[in-house]
Design a protein around this motif. Structure first.
Motif, PDB file in Angstrom:
ATOM      1  N   HIS A 140       0.819  -1.216   0.000  1.00 57.16           N
ATOM      2  CA  HIS A 140       0.000   0.000   0.000  1.00 57.16           C
ATOM      3  C   HIS A 140       0.862   1.280   0.000  1.00 57.16           C
ATOM      4  CE1 HIS A 140      -3.573   2.367   1.092  1.00 57.16           C
ATOM      5  NE2 HIS A 140      -2.809   3.016   1.947  1.00 57.16           N
ATOM      6  N   HIS A 191       1.066   4.469  -2.652  1.00 60.48           N
ATOM      7  CA  HIS A 191       1.005   5.926  -2.431  1.00 60.48           C
ATOM      8  C   HIS A 191       2.188   6.615  -3.124  1.00 60.48           C
ATOM      9  CE1 HIS A 191      -2.398   6.755   0.126  1.00 60.48           C
ATOM     10  NE2 HIS A 191      -2.071   5.824   1.006  1.00 60.48           N
ATOM     11  N   SER A 223      -0.005   9.908   5.841  1.00 61.35           N
ATOM     12  CA  SER A 223      -1.381   9.405   5.773  1.00 61.35           C
ATOM     13  C   SER A 223      -1.923   9.209   7.175  1.00 61.35           C
ATOM     14  CB  SER A 223      -1.400   8.097   4.984  1.00 61.35           C
ATOM     15  OG  SER A 223      -0.844   7.074   5.759  1.00 61.35           O
ATOM     16  N   ASP A 227      -6.873   6.942  -0.003  1.00 63.76           N
ATOM     17  CA  ASP A 227      -6.747   5.592  -0.547  1.00 63.76           C
ATOM     18  C   ASP A 227      -7.555   5.391  -1.830  1.00 63.76           C
ATOM     19  OD1 ASP A 227      -5.050   5.137   1.474  1.00 63.76           O
ATOM     20  OD2 ASP A 227      -6.465   4.034   2.734  1.00 63.76           O
TER      21      ASP A 227
HETATM   22 ZN    ZN Z   1      -3.224   5.061   2.470  1.00 62.49          ZN
END
Ligand code: ZN
Ligand code: KG4
Length: 339
Positions: free
Chosen positions: A111, A115, A141, A308
């Motif tokens: 993940h 980003h 984040s 996200d």
């Molecule tokens: Zn995230």
């Protein structure tokens, strides 16, 4: 031959699917989960249930919007972690099922890598500039705050990370103390526009090198409010805008000082900003000025690629496809996956 990637993101409370063809984004559908607002934060059990409900319609919508049939997908990419285990499991299981049904490769994506790589998403009829390597990425984040040296798409070095809370958590937790809705970041951003950023001063942490800490800020904010409310019970209501502006300014200063330090330490003058907090208008304005003053080539993500989304998983998946970096069907999610 063209490469079409279907990507799934389900690490926290957004169910998202995207289709990327030859590196160009054709669709990016995101279903948020309003249910968590009632609880002032993400409730993991509710998040995984909502992903179960949303995943099929979200994928369906992404394929339809892209005008692509399931049989035209070359590979399916999914977020393996980090994130909430129950949420990740929904995306991983869906991806495995889709890969088996279509007899296509499965691609795992970190993940955080997603980003960072959000800056490489291309869109039809848009001239998008992509950052050169190596560059420095400030990833901010709700779950992470770090400065990463990005040598190539998947060769990344974490130069510093938070030792406790993430920047987004500081926004969200301080918002909660002021009884603002969840997630607090966007709300604070909006109210801060009407406030004085220098009305109040909050102590900044003294963390060596390129590390971060935000739990002390949250505590000092809480104690400050407790003392002021003892004198005037309506303090928060009266000073809401100034509180938001001053808190936001402190977070911006903490982040800006560290990215500038990273630039000076490494001599790398290309920087990117990513993650949910990179949607913050004050942070974007401050870093734009900082880049101008210091001759930096700075890349701000489009707002829809900050929080996200599966588009960032798709672009990471596309590069992995080109590298033939495929996952085995026995792969399992990893809630604490690191980069
Ligand atoms: Zn995230
Ligand atoms: O990247 P993201 O969607 O999820 C994680 O991977 O954590 O980031 C969510 C975080 C939340 O803490 C939210 O409050 C914050 O991003 N956020 C913002 C803004 N928009 C979202 N923080 C400050 N200003 C904003 N405009």
């Amino acid at each position: 031959m063209s490469v079409t990637i279907l990507a799934i993101e389900s690490s926290c409370d957004d169910t998202s699917a995207a289709v990327i063809k030859d590196g160009i984004l054709l669709s990016n559908i995101i279903a948020g989960q309003a249910i968590h607002e009632l609880y002032g934060g993400v409730v993991p059990e509710l998040a995984s249930r909502a992903h179960q409900e949303n995943i099929v319609p979200v994928v369906d919508a992404a394929l339809k919007k892209a005008g692509v049939l399931p049989s035209e997908i070359s590979a399916i990419a999914f977020t393996r972690g980090p994130g909430l285990l129950g949420s990740l499991m929904v995306g991983v299981s869906f991806a495995k099922g889709f890969a088996i049904a279509g007899n296509i490769p499965l691609i795992e994506v970190n993940h955080l890598n997603g980003h960072i790589l959000s800056h490489f998403i291309s869109e039809p009829d848009k001239d998008v500039r992509h950052p050169a390597f190596p560059h420095l990425s400030l990833l901010v984040s709700g779950g992470h705050t770090m400065i990463v040296k990005v040598n190539s798409h998947f060769d990344v070095e974490v130069l510093g990370r938070t030792i406790d809370d993430a920047a987004g958590e500081a926004f969200d937790k301080c918002a909660k103390v002021m009884s603002l809705p969840y997630p607090g970041g966007p709300v604070i951003d909006k109210l801060a526009k009407e406030g004085n950023a220098h009305a109040f001063t909050f102590a900044k942490p003294r963390i060596p090198d390129l590390g971060f800490s935000f739990s002390g800020l949250k505590t000092s904010f809480l104690y400050f409010l407790r003392d002021e409310i003892a004198k005037d019970p309506d303090f928060i209501e009266k000073e809401k805008n100034n509180l938001c502006a001053s808190l936001q300014n402190t977070i911006i200063e903490i982040l800006s000082e560290k990215i500038l330090k990273a630039v000076n330490n490494t001599g790398i003058k290309t920087i990117t900003l990513s993650g949910g907090v990179s949607a913050n208008s004050g942070l974007r304005a401050h870093l734009t000025k900082l880049a101008e003053d210091n001759g930096l080539d700075m890349f701000l993500p489009e707002i829809r690629f900050t929080t996200d989304n599966a588009a960032m998983i798709g672009i990471a998946g596309y590069f992995k496809y080109l590298n033939k970096d495929f996952a085995d069907l026995s792969i399992i999610p990893d809630a604490d996956l690191r980069i």
